[in-house]
Design a protein around this motif. Structure first.
Motif, PDB file in Angstrom:
ATOM      1  N   ASN A  27       0.903  -1.333   0.157  1.00 22.21           N
ATOM      2  CA  ASN A  27      -0.112  -0.107  -0.102  1.00 22.21           C
ATOM      3  C   ASN A  27       1.036   1.156  -0.220  1.00 22.21           C
ATOM      4  N   GLU A  28       0.752   1.923  -0.973  1.00 21.05           N
ATOM      5  CA  GLU A  28       1.886   2.976  -1.268  1.00 21.05           C
ATOM      6  C   GLU A  28       1.754   4.296  -0.341  1.00 21.05           C
ATOM      7  N   HIS A  29       0.670   4.229   0.462  1.00 19.60           N
ATOM      8  CA  HIS A  29       0.499   5.471   1.385  1.00 19.60           C
ATOM      9  C   HIS A  29       1.183   5.111   2.739  1.00 19.60           C
ATOM     10  N   ILE A  30       1.435   3.929   3.097  1.00 16.79           N
ATOM     11  CA  ILE A  30       1.684   3.450   4.465  1.00 16.79           C
ATOM     12  C   ILE A  30       3.388   3.179   4.630  1.00 16.79           C
ATOM     13  N   ALA A  31       3.765   4.038   5.792  1.00 13.75           N
ATOM     14  CA  ALA A  31       5.141   3.647   6.295  1.00 13.75           C
ATOM     15  C   ALA A  31       4.713   3.390   8.182  1.00 13.75           C
ATOM     16  N   ALA A  32       5.693   2.221   8.303  1.00 11.67           N
ATOM     17  CA  ALA A  32       5.451   1.952   9.677  1.00 11.67           C
ATOM     18  C   ALA A  32       6.759   1.739  10.549  1.00 11.67           C
ATOM     19  N   PHE A  33       6.712   1.814  11.672  1.00  4.59           N
ATOM     20  CA  PHE A  33       7.937   1.853  12.726  1.00  4.59           C
ATOM     21  C   PHE A  33       7.363   0.833  13.851  1.00  4.59           C
ATOM     22  N   SER A  34       8.570   0.241  14.093  1.00  2.00           N
ATOM     23  CA  SER A  34       8.556  -0.316  15.634  1.00  2.00           C
ATOM     24  C   SER A  34       9.679  -0.309  16.348  1.00  2.00           C
ATOM     25  N   VAL A  35       9.516   0.188  17.596  1.00  2.00           N
ATOM     26  CA  VAL A  35      10.667   0.442  18.514  1.00  2.00           C
ATOM     27  C   VAL A  35      10.481  -0.762  19.954  1.00  2.00           C
ATOM     28  N   GLU A  36      11.460  -1.574  20.190  1.00  2.00           N
ATOM     29  CA  GLU A  36      11.417  -2.127  21.511  1.00  2.00           C
ATOM     30  C   GLU A  36      12.229  -1.856  22.460  1.00  2.00           C
ATOM     31  N   VAL A  37      11.972  -1.271  23.495  1.00  2.00           N
ATOM     32  CA  VAL A  37      13.082  -0.691  24.799  1.00  2.00           C
ATOM     33  C   VAL A  37      12.932  -1.808  25.755  1.00  2.00           C
ATOM     34  N   THR A  38      14.003  -2.404  26.057  1.00  2.00           N
ATOM     35  CA  THR A  38      14.329  -3.312  27.525  1.00  2.00           C
ATOM     36  C   THR A  38      15.334  -2.496  28.237  1.00  2.00           C
ATOM     37  N   PRO A  39      15.143  -2.074  29.742  1.00  2.00           N
ATOM     38  CA  PRO A  39      15.849  -1.691  30.581  1.00  2.00           C
ATOM     39  C   PRO A  39      16.441  -2.825  31.007  1.00  2.00           C
ATOM     40  N   THR A  40      17.897  -3.113  31.221  1.00  2.00           N
ATOM     41  CA  THR A  40      18.597  -4.619  31.446  1.00  2.00           C
ATOM     42  C   THR A  40      19.025  -4.258  33.039  1.00  2.00           C
ATOM     43  N   ASN A  41      19.319  -3.218  33.657  1.00  2.00           N
ATOM     44  CA  ASN A  41      19.859  -3.136  34.878  1.00  2.00           C
ATOM     45  C   ASN A  41      19.252  -2.393  36.075  1.00  2.00           C
TER      46      ASN A  41
ATOM     47  N   THR B 199      10.271  -5.773  28.246  1.00  2.00           N
ATOM     48  CA  THR B 199      10.119  -5.107  27.023  1.00  2.00           C
ATOM     49  C   THR B 199       8.996  -4.277  26.562  1.00  2.00           C
ATOM     50  N   LEU B 200       9.145  -3.128  26.182  1.00  2.00           N
ATOM     51  CA  LEU B 200       8.018  -2.510  25.887  1.00  2.00           C
ATOM     52  C   LEU B 200       8.234  -2.280  24.193  1.00  2.00           C
ATOM     53  N   ARG B 201       7.146  -2.783  23.444  1.00  2.00           N
ATOM     54  CA  ARG B 201       7.029  -2.345  22.101  1.00  2.00           C
ATOM     55  C   ARG B 201       6.166  -1.251  21.542  1.00  2.00           C
ATOM     56  N   ILE B 202       6.718  -0.382  20.838  1.00  2.00           N
ATOM     57  CA  ILE B 202       6.042   0.656  20.287  1.00  2.00           C
ATOM     58  C   ILE B 202       5.539   0.485  18.824  1.00  2.00           C
ATOM     59  N   GLU B 203       4.490   0.480  18.310  1.00  2.00           N
ATOM     60  CA  GLU B 203       4.241   0.438  16.749  1.00  2.00           C
ATOM     61  C   GLU B 203       3.816   1.836  16.513  1.00  2.00           C
ATOM     62  N   LYS B 204       4.371   2.187  15.410  1.00  2.00           N
ATOM     63  CA  LYS B 204       3.943   3.887  14.888  1.00  2.00           C
ATOM     64  C   LYS B 204       3.355   3.489  13.340  1.00  2.00           C
TER      65      LYS B 204
ATOM     66  N   LYS C 203      -8.507   2.087   9.037  1.00  2.00           N
ATOM     67  CA  LYS C 203      -8.558   0.624   8.592  1.00  2.00           C
ATOM     68  C   LYS C 203      -7.248  -0.045   9.117  1.00  2.00           C
ATOM     69  N   PHE C 204      -6.105   0.445   9.109  1.00  2.00           N
ATOM     70  CA  PHE C 204      -4.973  -0.036   9.831  1.00  2.00           C
ATOM     71  C   PHE C 204      -4.722   0.072  11.233  1.00  2.00           C
ATOM     72  N   ALA C 205      -5.890   0.687  12.014  1.00  2.00           N
ATOM     73  CA  ALA C 205      -5.700   0.508  13.556  1.00  2.00           C
ATOM     74  C   ALA C 205      -6.026  -0.828  14.035  1.00  2.00           C
ATOM     75  N   ASP C 206      -6.367  -1.846  13.152  1.00  2.00           N
ATOM     76  CA  ASP C 206      -6.818  -2.975  13.663  1.00  2.00           C
ATOM     77  C   ASP C 206      -5.490  -4.044  13.015  1.00  2.00           C
ATOM     78  N   THR C 207      -4.861  -3.425  12.574  1.00  2.00           N
ATOM     79  CA  THR C 207      -3.507  -4.312  11.661  1.00  2.00           C
ATOM     80  C   THR C 207      -2.348  -3.806  12.633  1.00  2.00           C
ATOM     81  N   GLY C 208      -1.275  -4.410  12.610  1.00  2.00           N
ATOM     82  CA  GLY C 208      -0.091  -4.451  13.197  1.00  2.00           C
ATOM     83  C   GLY C 208       1.214  -4.284  12.447  1.00  2.00           C
ATOM     84  N   TYR C 209       2.326  -3.812  12.783  1.00  2.00           N
ATOM     85  CA  TYR C 209       3.292  -3.708  12.030  1.00  2.00           C
ATOM     86  C   TYR C 209       3.683  -5.139  11.298  1.00  2.00           C
ATOM     87  N   ASP C 210       3.823  -6.143  12.011  1.00  2.00           N
ATOM     88  CA  ASP C 210       4.262  -7.491  11.456  1.00  2.00           C
ATOM     89  C   ASP C 210       3.214  -7.963  10.258  1.00  2.00           C
ATOM     90  N   ALA C 211       1.929  -7.596  10.447  1.00  2.00           N
ATOM     91  CA  ALA C 211       1.035  -8.135   9.212  1.00  2.00           C
ATOM     92  C   ALA C 211       1.361  -7.087   7.926  1.00  2.00           C
TER      93      ALA C 211
END
Length: 769
Positions: free
Chosen positions: A135-149, A235-240, A277-285
């Protein structure tokens, strides 16, 4: 940079971080789909960051005294992470590990970071992003943040910003910002002169619920501020998920209405619908759907290289990746910029690069895409008529730099400073580099040879050939003393030489253009009757054919001198020769300008790029084999390759001449233009024509592909260190798979029409399968 990660030949990687050298990777890791390209700027941003989102066709003039350019549109890549009150930034605290990769097979970019804040909080972060091919209109981003100490408080600021500019020039008004149901952020703006509406939507999804959530509206910036409390090891996962729409999108136009809609409500509604429409979809799909389209592309377009050096394969796939994301295959209102859409370089303008360096690839792999590029030229005829009229000529004098269809010439008047005078240097190319009109005629001819598309000729091709020929017929100058037509005061492909007379490339292509138009007039009544009826209403075609026949026979065409050298132009062989070894061994390009002014350069026997070599490349039968070889060696020794257009064409000629080591060296120079060690080489965008050149090196050079009047030939020039090269091409409706080894060439007919080709000197006829 690192280029040997597994799977080899598919991964471009950056393994160290330098905050002052981020722009190159923003360009070469750029992601897109022909509609939109987004530079791979790091989310948190650094001093050398050049964020960029570019959508094809949205041209605008920021100020009355500036030229039209492709605007840098609202940004969605910026994300701010605040850890226990400290901003995440890799140039602060301790960067323990870093790797950023672009997977060419899927189009996904990934960055993995281990970082410790100045106060001691340790984090692992993984950033992923892609621009959808599905879908030429879509760009998607994913960030995972994990504090380790330790446990942390994490504040994330992320949204949309219109603070981007084109090196300071703002193209978009501040716009209207609104939060829609479901937490969707929407920013509506428009370009300030061309009035193109733009809507940008963004939606955030989290694996854990934020403790606080707040929309923040600032000047030219609309973000969500989200606060999380993360336990050690959590781990926090953020999808934009984001989408772009503009008033120049194809759904908002009909044939003949070139500019699209100026109604912002229509554009906003399209964005609202897609975001919901993509509110019900995720980054991976979304990624899976895009990766499926990439897999289909590679199945058809991959050029496979078996070499002792895996960089040879990676460089080719890198070129193919960018060739796929720089073209809008279904829209003939737009061309291809000299940087694609990966940066602000050359303002998004189209040059002769399109026909000479990019057209062969698209034509021989996806003829329909090549047709859109010529359609863009046809739709740009009003601007070409305007330029011809302003300069006292007839017909179509195409702009050296083209933007939107009716902009006409958009080459800047000045650029850079003269090292001697200190004054601004005029940009002469827009005024006197005129061979582009003949180059377009060559593109029309090549398209018809490869496709036999009579419908295109009937509707557009004949008109392009006739109008270009009319320009050249009015441009050539009769010389009483020599009793011939000459073309004076031009710039040829070698832009180190201006105000020259009888540039061989220009003169030969001019005669070619007039010859094709004359043939077109002869064939039109029976073969392309609609074109004949239309053009007969405007011109006396018989009289024009007679004029073209007379003039083309009397145009001066430079011939070999007593030493067998064809003068590149009337002045070249009388210029001063200097030792070029210093500049031949330069790390970057154009270092000669540090020692000489443009005026001084005009007096030296040195070339920027292939000129006469380019002529022999596209018209190999002009001269006999001995003359071609002698001239190639002569001009190569005087060429600095200060243009990204040069190495590839020299590679093809070197391969044809049996100069195997030189040919492979030229190929490797071509793939290193963007991927090489110079970390400033691509700051303003990749070199789009170089991508077409890389393909030509292998297919036209090492596999010896040449096109002729209705025919195609292949000849084996495989480098000694390569074991195999394989690729697919389309010729006259036949889909062919070509495999080149040292044992010979195998051509397999994969479907379509039966076809006659010549392989290593032997004519063969291939039927389906």
């Amino acid at each position: 940079m690192k280029y040997d990660l597994e799977p080899r030949g598919w991964i471009v990687a950056e393994e160290t971080f330098d905050p002052c050298r981020t722009a190159k990777c923003e360009s070469i890791f750029a992601q897109g789909n022909g509609y939109i390209n987004i530079r791979c700027a790091l989310e948190e941003g650094y001093l050398d960051t050049y964020r960029g989102a570019f959508i094809t066709g949205t041209f605008n003039k920021a100020m009355p005294d500036e030229v039209t350019e492709l605007p840098n549109l609202p940004d969605v890549t910026a994300m701010e992470f605040i850890v226990n009150g400290e901003r995440f930034a890799m140039d602060q605290g301790t960067l323990q590990s870093y790797l950023r990769t672009l997977d060419l097979h899927t189009g996904e970019a990934t960055r993995t970071v281990q970082w410790k804040s100045p106060a001691g909080a340790a984090l692992e972060l993984t950033f992923r992003r892609f621009v959808s091919l599905d879908n030429e209109h879509i760009a998607a981003f994913s960030v995972e943040v994990t504090p380790t100490n330790q446990d942390i408080e994490l504040v994330v600021n992320s949204g949309i910003s219109t603070r981007n500019s084109n090196t300071g020039s703002q193209h978009c008004v501040e716009g209207e910002m609104r939060m829609l149901p479901g937490g969707i952020l929407r920013l509506m703006t428009h370009t300030n002169e061309s009035n193109v509406p733009i809507s940008v939507h963004c939606l955030h999804k989290f694996s854990a619920k934020p403790s606080e959530s707040l929309p923040v509206i600032e000047r030219r910036r609309f973000v969500g501020r989200y606060t999380f409390r993360l336990a050690k090891g959590q781990t926090l996962r953020i999808e934009k998920l984001t989408c772009y729409h503009t008033g120049r999108d194809l759904p908002f136009t009909v044939y003949g209405q070139q500019r699209g809609t100026t109604n912002p409500d229509i554009v906003a509604a399209a964005g609202d619908a897609l975001a919901a429409k993509f509110a019900d979809t995720g980054y991976d799909a979304l990624l899976a759907a895009s990766a499926k389209k990439w897999a289909a592309y590679w199945a058809e377009q991959d050029v496979q290289i078996e070499s002792d050096d895996s960089f040879d394969q990676l460089g080719m796939r890198f070129a193919l990746y960018h060739l796929n994301i720089m073209i809008k295959r279904d829209d003939d209102r737009v061309g291809i910029g000299a940087k694609g859409m990966t940066g602000e370089g050359y303002k998004g303008h189209s040059f002769w690069d399109t026909e000479m360096f990019l057209m062969p690839y698209y034509l021989l792999t996806d003829p329909a895409a090549a047709k859109t590029l010529l359609g863009y030229r046809w739709r740009s005829l009003p601007g070409a008529f305007k330029k011809a009229s302003e300069n006292g000529y007839q017909g179509a004098m195409f702009p050296w730099e083209s933007a939107w269809l009716d902009d006409g010439e958009v080459t800047p008047l000045y650029c850079g400073a003269d090292i001697v005078t200190g004054k601004s240097s005029p940009v002469l190319t827009g005024m006197i580099e005129q061979h582009i009109s003949a180059d377009i005629a060559w593109g029309v001819w090549l398209y018809y040879q490869a496709t036999g598309d009579d419908d295109f000729m009937n509707r557009r091709g004949c008109e392009l050939l006739i109008e270009i020929a009319r320009f050249w017929a009015s441009r050539v100058e009769w010389q009483d003393d020599t009793q011939r037509y000459e073309i004076k005061n031009v710039i040829g492909p070698d832009e180190y030489k201006d105000h020259v007379d009888n540039n061989a490339f220009t003169n030969y292509l001019t005669v070619f253009a007039m010859e094709q138009a004359e043939r077109c007039i002869k064939d039109m009544p029976t073969q392309w009757p609609d074109a004949y009826a239309k053009l007969s209403d405007s011109y006396d075609l018989n009289a024009l054919a007679a004029e073209l026949q007379d003039k083309k026979a009397k145009v001066y065409l430079p011939q070999p001198n007593a030493d067998g050298i064809v003068p590149q132009n009337a002045q070249y062989l009388g210029l001063d020769a200097i030792d070029l070894s210093k500049y031949k061994n330069q790390q970057g390009v154009s270092s000669i300008y540090e020692d000489y002014s443009p005026a001084q350069m005009n007096q030296l026997m040195v070339s920027k790029q292939a000129d006469l070599v380019m002529l022999m490349r596209i018209m190999p039968d002009l001269f006999d084999a001995e003359t071609r070889r002698k001239n190639f060696i002569f001009y190569e020794s005087r060429t600095l390759h200060d243009s990204s257009l040069s190495h590839g064409q020299h590679c093809v000629l070197a391969a044809w001449e049996g100069l195997d080591d030189m040919a492979l060296d030229m190929y490797r120079h071509a793939i290193a233009i963007d991927l090489g060690p110079n970390m400033k080489s691509s700051d303003l965008g990749i070199h789009s024509a170089s991508m077409g050149n890389v393909w030509q090196c292998v297919v036209c050079g090492f596999a010896g592909l040449e096109w002729h009047e209705g025919g195609l030939s292949l000849r084996n020039h495989l480098p000694a260190s390569w074991q195999r090269a394989a690729f697919n091409i389309v010729w006259r409706g036949a889909k062919l798979h070509v495999e080149v080894t040292h044992a010979g060439i195998t051509v397999t007919h994969r479907g379509g029409s039966a076809v006659e080709i010549t392989v290593d000197g032997q004519p063969v006829k291939l039927a389906a399968e």
